[in-house]
Write a protein that holds these residues in place. Sequence first.
Motif, PDB file in Angstrom:
ATOM      1  N   ILE A  98      20.005   9.686  -5.469  1.00 55.37           N
ATOM      2  CA  ILE A  98      20.357   8.454  -6.188  1.00 55.37           C
ATOM      3  C   ILE A  98      19.224   7.429  -6.056  1.00 55.37           C
ATOM      4  O   ILE A  98      18.826   6.794  -7.037  1.00 55.37           O
ATOM      5  CB  ILE A  98      21.672   7.853  -5.628  1.00 55.37           C
ATOM      6  CG1 ILE A  98      22.818   8.857  -5.751  1.00 55.37           C
ATOM      7  CG2 ILE A  98      21.999   6.538  -6.334  1.00 55.37           C
ATOM      8  CD1 ILE A  98      23.316   9.099  -7.138  1.00 55.37           C
ATOM      9  N   ALA A  99      18.689   7.293  -4.844  1.00 55.15           N
ATOM     10  CA  ALA A  99      17.628   6.311  -4.614  1.00 55.15           C
ATOM     11  C   ALA A  99      16.440   6.595  -5.526  1.00 55.15           C
ATOM     12  O   ALA A  99      15.862   5.677  -6.113  1.00 55.15           O
ATOM     13  CB  ALA A  99      17.199   6.331  -3.155  1.00 55.15           C
ATOM     14  N   GLU A 100      16.098   7.880  -5.678  1.00 50.77           N
ATOM     15  CA  GLU A 100      14.943   8.214  -6.512  1.00 50.77           C
ATOM     16  C   GLU A 100      15.226   7.987  -7.988  1.00 50.77           C
ATOM     17  O   GLU A 100      14.364   7.530  -8.734  1.00 50.77           O
ATOM     18  CB  GLU A 100      14.495   9.653  -6.228  1.00 50.77           C
ATOM     19  CG  GLU A 100      13.803   9.719  -4.874  1.00 50.77           C
ATOM     20  CD  GLU A 100      13.406  11.122  -4.454  1.00 50.77           C
ATOM     21  OE1 GLU A 100      13.797  12.087  -5.123  1.00 50.77           O
ATOM     22  OE2 GLU A 100      12.698  11.229  -3.435  1.00 50.77           O
ATOM     23  N   ARG A 102      17.046   5.730  -8.972  1.00 46.84           N
ATOM     24  CA  ARG A 102      16.999   4.260  -9.050  1.00 46.84           C
ATOM     25  C   ARG A 102      15.581   3.738  -8.915  1.00 46.84           C
ATOM     26  O   ARG A 102      15.362   2.540  -8.748  1.00 46.84           O
ATOM     27  CB  ARG A 102      17.877   3.653  -7.948  1.00 46.84           C
ATOM     28  CG  ARG A 102      19.376   3.862  -8.145  1.00 46.84           C
ATOM     29  CD  ARG A 102      19.865   3.090  -9.317  1.00 46.84           C
ATOM     30  NE  ARG A 102      21.327   3.063  -9.397  1.00 46.84           N
ATOM     31  CZ  ARG A 102      21.973   2.464 -10.380  1.00 46.84           C
ATOM     32  NH1 ARG A 102      21.307   1.842 -11.326  1.00 46.84           N
ATOM     33  NH2 ARG A 102      23.288   2.480 -10.421  1.00 46.84           N
TER      34      ARG A 102
ATOM     35  N   ARG B   2      10.102  11.954 -14.863  1.00 47.94           N
ATOM     36  CA  ARG B   2      10.475  11.885 -13.459  1.00 47.94           C
ATOM     37  C   ARG B   2      11.970  12.181 -13.285  1.00 47.94           C
ATOM     38  O   ARG B   2      12.361  12.952 -12.405  1.00 47.94           O
ATOM     39  CB  ARG B   2      10.146  10.475 -12.941  1.00 47.94           C
ATOM     40  CG  ARG B   2      10.650  10.217 -11.544  1.00 47.94           C
ATOM     41  CD  ARG B   2      10.448   8.746 -11.180  1.00 47.94           C
ATOM     42  NE  ARG B   2      11.308   8.397 -10.062  1.00 47.94           N
ATOM     43  CZ  ARG B   2      10.856   7.944  -8.905  1.00 47.94           C
ATOM     44  NH1 ARG B   2       9.587   7.765  -8.724  1.00 47.94           N
ATOM     45  NH2 ARG B   2      11.691   7.663  -7.933  1.00 47.94           N
ATOM     46  N   LEU B   6      13.768  15.156 -11.206  1.00 52.00           N
ATOM     47  CA  LEU B   6      14.726  14.880 -10.125  1.00 52.00           C
ATOM     48  C   LEU B   6      16.032  15.644 -10.345  1.00 52.00           C
ATOM     49  O   LEU B   6      16.600  16.219  -9.408  1.00 52.00           O
ATOM     50  CB  LEU B   6      15.010  13.374 -10.056  1.00 52.00           C
ATOM     51  CG  LEU B   6      13.898  12.514  -9.467  1.00 52.00           C
ATOM     52  CD1 LEU B   6      14.190  11.036  -9.682  1.00 52.00           C
ATOM     53  CD2 LEU B   6      13.753  12.813  -7.977  1.00 52.00           C
TER      54      LEU B   6
END
Lengths: 307, 244
Positions: A98-100, A102, B2, B6
């Motif tokens: 989630i952090a990435e 974000r 990106r 991910l």
Amino acid sequence: MIKTEHLCKRYPSVTAVEDVTFEVRPGEVLGFLGPNGAGKTTTMRMLAGFVTPTSGRASICGHDVEREPLAARQCLGYLPEGAPSYGEMRVAAFLEFIAELRRLDGARKRARLDYVTERLQLSSVLDRPIETLSKGFRRRVGLAQAIIHDPPVLILDEPTDGLDPNQKHEVRTLIDEMAREKIIVISTHILEEVDAVCTRAIIIARGRIVADDTPLQLTSRSRYHNAVSLQLARSDQLEAARAAVAGLAAVASVEVSEREARLTALPRSGAMILQEVAALAASQGLQLKELHLESGRLDEVFRTITA
Amino acid sequence: MRNVALILRRELASYFATPLAYVFILIFLVLANAFTFYVGDFYQRGQADLRPFFLFHPWLYLFLIPALTMKLWAEERKSGSIELLMTLPVKTWEAVLGKYLAAWLFTGLALALTFPIWITVNYLGSPDNGVIFASYLGSLLLAGGFLAIGSCMSALTRNQVVAFILGVVACFVLLLAGYPLVLDAFRGWAPQTLIEAVASLSLLTHFQSITRGVLEARDVLYFAMLIAFFLFTTTVAIDLRKAD
């Protein structure tokens, strides 16, 4: 700022949300109240951009949720109803994912991950798959992903559902702390929570806003507002006491609970009857266990408004 | 890009977090080899090529690929995690592509693990390795086509069994679009151009033309367009009905 204008959501068979308009400013904690199925979750989903409104508009920090969905979502931390996540993932990997997404990187990402882990007490479960966690932990993982990018706006659908009293207290403290600089919208059907954390409450019933006020003002709508409750030491005095209190000019009616030996005197509108009732009790020789002024009952207001 | 990367990484990791990856690879390898040796008469043919090996890939994929793709979107809907994913700052096509590429990469890995048979056939004789290489590419493209179809079917429902069945049927129809089984449904009422158009959609025809060793641009283009079409449809289906 969160802004909605005449937001509507109609499904073929039912109107879920009808003409909902409100604004929330920084520093406000807005509580969304309403019976199950009233439209709380649908409204929040429209704010989060998950459900498309049939008509009307919503914006987050000036970004229209339909025309600039990504900008609006980047400003927003969202905890969906039931705190869904990827069950097979481990907590640490999930939060990192989630952090990435974000767009957090490097030291900032590390710092935010450490912060949410510490703040929501997740360090003991970081290596466990989310599906093996208790309901309370899952909810906290959901909260952690919502606040990980330190968003200016938080929308939390039932953030304390499934938490024990200690955890509830922790989450409320967290919301309190964040409230100063953020805009927070929470939905709940725990009314005490509204008193505990919200600066404002909107009550929704059958898809419409039926009340929009501070918790204090809402409670004062209760017929128990400024009512005087007295509990007698001797239940044989109950009948005499009821008759005496009912005889006071400013008292509109008296409710009796024989089991507790308790009288509740409801005032005529605007009247303050505490002094009179206290004086009466003294002159009648009533033996009191307890005497207090009620501020009002939110659950009673809730039932009256949404019935 | 990106975000695509991910999501791809997360999806791929989730395959290996459950027994799914291992079961899939094991079954694929066992069946691919069993068909080759027992049904395809690998030894008795006395020819050093991998035709009997690639011959069965469409039929293996027909059931294994929908089993892999049925969860792509249906599971997100069922568990509610689609609400999390679709409220993150991620475009729908990025999520669709990330999930799809993860599934394709995974299938590619399973396919790559069949390499012992390529070594075996080189040990036994001297096959045309160019044809074998083209066939591997063809098989990968065929898997890619099936995966795109499966992804689309999974986006239409929250029920994985329904997604599986829809996936198998859709793959089957497109696989045999050039054969009487499908074409007979059009004959008699449809104009000849439509029948020819349908026939040209046949996955099997394009796959077989590649496995003959001719990697033609129109076959590659066919697979690319098929994949693009079904991924686009997946994106539209998710966008329109993400909350249902």
